[in-house]
Enzyme design. Structure first.
Site, short mmCIF file in Angstrom:
data_model
loop_
_atom_site.label_atom_id
_atom_site.label_comp_id
_atom_site.label_asym_id
_atom_site.label_seq_id
_atom_site.Cartn_x
_atom_site.Cartn_y
_atom_site.Cartn_z
N LYS A 116 0.73 -1.32 0.08
CA LYS A 116 0.03 0.10 0.12
C LYS A 116 0.82 1.29 0.10
O LYS A 116 0.60 2.40 -0.58
CB LYS A 116 -0.76 -0.06 1.17
CG LYS A 116 -2.20 -0.93 1.07
CD LYS A 116 -2.87 -0.86 2.56
CE LYS A 116 -3.92 -1.94 2.75
NZ LYS A 116 -4.88 -2.37 1.91
N LYS A 158 -2.85 1.16 8.94
CA LYS A 158 -2.87 0.03 8.03
C LYS A 158 -1.45 -0.69 7.98
O LYS A 158 -0.64 -0.09 7.58
CB LYS A 158 -3.16 0.77 6.56
CG LYS A 158 -4.63 1.05 6.37
CD LYS A 158 -5.03 1.52 5.03
CE LYS A 158 -6.19 2.30 4.88
NZ LYS A 158 -6.61 2.54 3.28
N GLY A 164 -7.93 -7.67 3.02
CA GLY A 164 -9.26 -8.04 3.89
C GLY A 164 -9.38 -7.42 5.27
O GLY A 164 -9.94 -7.91 6.18
N GLY A 165 -9.02 -6.15 5.46
CA GLY A 165 -9.27 -5.56 6.70
C GLY A 165 -8.15 -5.83 8.00
O GLY A 165 -8.32 -5.41 8.92
N HIS A 235 -14.02 -3.60 8.29
CA HIS A 235 -13.62 -3.24 6.94
C HIS A 235 -13.57 -4.23 6.15
O HIS A 235 -12.90 -4.22 4.99
CB HIS A 235 -12.03 -2.73 7.32
CG HIS A 235 -11.87 -1.76 8.26
ND1 HIS A 235 -12.37 -0.40 8.13
CD2 HIS A 235 -11.26 -1.75 9.45
CE1 HIS A 235 -11.88 0.26 9.31
NE2 HIS A 235 -11.39 -0.61 10.10
N GLU A 275 -9.71 1.18 -5.85
CA GLU A 275 -10.54 1.74 -4.84
C GLU A 275 -10.35 2.81 -4.28
O GLU A 275 -9.19 3.44 -4.20
CB GLU A 275 -10.29 0.52 -3.37
CG GLU A 275 -10.42 -0.81 -3.81
CD GLU A 275 -10.50 -1.68 -2.49
OE1 GLU A 275 -11.26 -2.92 -2.64
OE2 GLU A 275 -9.96 -1.30 -1.66
N ARG A 292 -6.68 -8.06 -9.49
CA ARG A 292 -7.11 -9.39 -9.63
C ARG A 292 -8.79 -9.14 -10.04
O ARG A 292 -9.06 -8.04 -9.69
CB ARG A 292 -6.98 -10.22 -8.48
CG ARG A 292 -7.48 -9.62 -7.11
CD ARG A 292 -7.49 -10.47 -5.92
NE ARG A 292 -7.62 -9.40 -4.72
CZ ARG A 292 -8.72 -8.92 -4.32
NH1 ARG A 292 -9.86 -9.26 -4.91
NH2 ARG A 292 -8.41 -8.17 -3.13
P1 ADP Z 1 -7.88 -3.83 2.75
O1 ADP Z 1 -6.75 -3.93 1.73
O2 ADP Z 1 -7.34 -4.65 3.99
O3 ADP Z 1 -9.30 -4.23 2.23
P2 ADP Z 1 -8.46 -1.08 2.33
O4 ADP Z 1 -7.33 -0.03 2.44
O5 ADP Z 1 -8.98 -1.37 0.86
O6 ADP Z 1 -7.89 -2.45 2.97
O7 ADP Z 1 -9.46 -0.48 3.28
C1 ADP Z 1 -10.77 -1.07 3.61
C2 ADP Z 1 -11.81 -0.27 4.21
O8 ADP Z 1 -11.46 0.29 5.28
C3 ADP Z 1 -12.10 0.92 3.18
O9 ADP Z 1 -13.19 0.16 2.49
C4 ADP Z 1 -12.81 1.74 3.97
O10 ADP Z 1 -14.13 1.36 4.49
C5 ADP Z 1 -12.09 1.67 5.13
N1 ADP Z 1 -10.98 2.76 5.27
C6 ADP Z 1 -9.75 2.59 4.51
N2 ADP Z 1 -9.01 3.71 4.63
C7 ADP Z 1 -9.69 4.52 5.40
C8 ADP Z 1 -9.57 6.05 5.81
N3 ADP Z 1 -8.44 6.63 5.52
N4 ADP Z 1 -10.53 6.53 6.28
C9 ADP Z 1 -11.47 5.89 6.52
N5 ADP Z 1 -11.88 4.52 6.14
C10 ADP Z 1 -10.96 4.33 5.58
#
Ligand code: ADP
Length: 675
Positions: A116, A158, A164-165, A235, A275, A292
């Site tokens: 990321k 993060k 996957g959250g 998430h 995303e 993917r």
């Molecule tokens: P993963 O790769 O683990 O799925 P993501 O980066 O795609 O993680 O984020 C998953 C979810 O977390 C997003 O869909 C959103 O709901 C929330 N999220 C991510 N970043 C932020 C942020 N900066 N502020 C608020 N919510 C966030």
């Protein structure tokens, strides 16, 4: 042209890919672990190869075994599905080294988006908007915290390697920061073997809107519109829809352009998802790019009329994109609900077990079910507990939503706890209908989404009593206990004779006594039927019932309802038009198990590892306080005090493995300590 395709995956996505490959005249090869030897994906493929024991790190994640299977079967291409090896650059390289087409993007694109942090650097340079934050290489805790302090709370931690959250933590104030960082790092390490973290400003009311892109080897790129995946828990996405609601054509075009700019910045080829977080002011920010096919791709297929797996296979075979941007248009509205084996009332803990009953809605032009399991299959601890994806389509959002609600009502699963009732309550909320949705939807509407309907429970108790009266045979009359007597057994109906039967039925740990007077019963046919007077909670009801298979047509005081009943030993699941109620029929003569053991709340929910003990033995604790943390299925679970008291003994130490169902600790509640 691909001739033979190996699918390096399992379950629903493997089945879904096989369907398209078959339609295109491509031979298919499936893989299976020990746990999957009889799985649907194995039966659907032309060939299947066993690749090892059940844990995925010994089977589906073993690059060497997957490649060997492709060579052994002469497969010229591998589709990785999602999860497992789908975003593993080393796997894409191993395919290339063995002259096998990897149905996915070029290695450098996977690498660029694999972290990321690295992805953010690239997008910054390509002028794709980013959420403010720190994604640097210096990982000192003090520096990360300094950035968080400077940005102001709340912030979101993060894992750079995350997905996957997992490895993600919200931090609401500076004093929570250190604990949150440590927990996020632990989870990241155990899930991804990498604990590099980044920190972002946490947006409090964003939507998750993602754009589906496709690029070919000839420099062409299109987007197949967007999906809204804002409804999430931990998430992780729960309900997805396409197109996104409240979307102007200007915003759609701007997000589509930004997504294609992101793809071009890394010379992308194949299917990808960019995303974004969409803030309340209409500004959107790049979050990450998934290199993917996504779990939720079917909603894009339903509104565009395109088969995205076919697009992937054609691009992998070096063809140009099947359509130009101008040839693509949105038709109607689609939803996807992810049906999981999990317990929403217990922090969405994954559930395991046998799918004793699995009845699905009828598939049609409006209803699609992507699944990899059939009735009788096991949901094991080894893999993701998703049972199926229910996808519906109609001409507009309101109609599609009505279809979703109806189809969820027709989905009947017993033997494993599922999120179906939760999904149904969620999509039936007024706020969901009114498109008042952001990523905190579930927390915001917690009360409505988690509440149970007590009127339904009473009706279902009556229905169950009718069912028991009709299906139990022979029945001993309570008026005449002598089994030798010709009147002791009722084998057929006897007009004008009145027999009474008392049932004791447990619902949510409360026992209900139901008194049934049999007025007229015929249970010697294939469709037992009868008439009863039933007393429940001091009220009398005139009831009639008829059973056909596992369906009961019940009439209570003139109001008829058709329900489905499934029995597993003494447990009965009653599926009715508003959901499902689960009862235990207590057989008094067998002895009631009312062991109110204090260990109940402190039992390992499933196989896992103890991560940390957070209190000392004999230290006073408050209700709700976390006593220990365990990790199961790569997620941390807090074991909390159910009341004030103390832990007299922990039965496990940090680092130890525990079996599901094992007692974890001895808890003494305060009344007991004071007495
Ligand atoms: P993963 O790769 O683990 O799925 P993501 O980066 O795609 O993680 O984020 C998953 C979810 O977390 C997003 O869909 C959103 O709901 C929330 N999220 C991510 N970043 C932020 C942020 N900066 N502020 C608020 N919510 C966030």
């Amino acid at each position: 042209m691909i001739k033979k395709l190996l699918i390096a995956n399992r379950g629903e996505i493997c089945c879904r890919i096989i369907n398209t490959a078959k339609r295109m005249g491509i031979q298919t090869v499936a893989l299976y672990s020990d746990a999957d030897s009889k799985a649907l994906h194995v039966k659907m493929a032309d060939e299947a190869i066993h690749i090892g024991p059940s844990p995925s790190n010994q089977s589906y994640l073993r690059i060497d075994k997957v490649i060997a299977a492709a060579i052994a079967t002469g497969a010229d291409a591998i589709h990785p599905g999602y999860g497992f090896l789908s975003e593993n650059a080393g796997f894409a390289k191993a395919c290339a080294d063995n002259n096998i087409i990897f149905v996915g993007p070029p290695i450098q694109a996977i690498e660029a988006m694999g972290s990321k942090s690295a992805a953010k650097h690239i997008m910054q340079q390509a002028n794709v908007p980013l959420v403010p934050g720190y994604h640097g290489a210096d990982q000192s805790a003090a520096l990360i915290k300094q950035h968080a302090d400077d940005m102001g709370y709340p912030v979101l931690l993060k894992a750079a390697a995350g997905g996957g959250g997992k490895g993600m933590r919200q931090v609401w104030s500076a004093d929570e920061f250190d604990d949150a960082l440590a927990a996020a790092k632990r989870e990241a390490m155990s899930s991804f073997n990498d604990d590099i973290m980044l920190v972002e400003k946490y947006l409090t009311q964003p939507r998750h809107v993602e754009v589906q892109v496709f690029c070919d080897h000839h420099g062409n790129g299109v987007h197949i519109f967007e999906r809204d995946c804002s409804v999430q828990r931990r998430h992780q996405k729960v309900i997805e829809e396409a197109p996104a609601f409240k979307m102007s054509s200007t915003l759609r075009a701007a997000m589509g352009d930004a997504a294609l700019k992101a793809a071009k910045a890394i010379d992308y080829v194949g299917a990808g998802t960019v995303e974004f977080l969409l803030d309340t002011d209409g500004k959107f920010y790049f979050m990450e790019m998934n290199t993917r096919l996504q779990v939720e791709h079917p909603v894009s297929e339903m509104i565009s009329g395109q088969d995205l797996v076919e697009w992937q296979l054609r691009i992998a075979a070096n063809e140009t994109l099947p359509k130009t941007q101008d040839e693509l248009c949105i038709n109607g509205h689609a939803f996807e609900a992810r049906i999981y084996a999990e317990d929403p009332d217990n922090e969405f803990l994954p559930a395991t077990g046998t799918l004793h009953l699995l009845e699905t809605p009828q598939e049609s032009a409006h209803v699609r079910i992507d699944s990899g399991v059939v009735q009788g299959d096991e949901v094991s601890v080894y893999y993701d507990p998703m049972i199926a994806k229910l996808i519906v389509w109609d001409t507009d959002r309101e109609r599609a939503l009505a279809r979703l609600s109806q189809s969820l009502g027709e989905y009947r699963i017993d033997g494993v706890t599922t999120n179906i009732p939760f999904l149904r309550r969620l999509i039936d909320t007024q706020a969901f209908k009114d498109e008042e949705i952001d990523t905190s939807f579930i927390e915001k509407h917690h009360e409505k989404i988690f509440q149970k309907n007590s009127v339904d429970s009473k009706n279902q108790l009556l229905n169950l009593a009718i069912y028991l009266s009709l299906s139990e045979q022979p029945i001993t009359s309570v008026n005449n206990q002598d089994s030798q007597s010709p009147w002791g057994l009722i084998c057929d109906w006897r007009a004008n004779d009145i027999y009474v039967n008392n049932y004791f039925i447990l619902l949510d740990n409360q026992e209900h006594e139901v008194k049934v007077q049999r007025i007229q019963v015929d249970n010697q046919t294939s469709t037992p039927h009868g008439t009863f007077m039933i007393d429940l909670h001091g009220q009398s009801y005139r009831c009639e019932g008829q059973i056909a298979g596992n369906r009961l047509l019940a009439t209570v005081n003139g109001h008829s309802e058709s329900v489905t009943i499934n029995q597993i030993e003494h447990e009965y699941a009653v599926f009715h038009s508003h959901g499902m109620a689960k009862f235990t029929h207590v057989q008094k003569d067998l002895g009631v198990n009312d062991d109110s053991d204090q260990h109940g709340a402190f039992v390992a929910p499933m196989n896992g590892t103890i991560v940390a003990l957070l209190v000392e033995p004999n230290q006073s604790v408050k209700k709700g306080q976390t006593l220990m943390i365990m990790e199961a299925m790569k997620m941390e679970h807090a074991i909390k005090a159910t009341q004030d008291g103390l832990v007299s003994e922990f039965f496990y130490q940090a680092g130890e493995l525990v079996d599901g169902g094992a007692a974890l600790l001895d808890f003494i509640a305060n009344e007991e300590t004071s007495s």
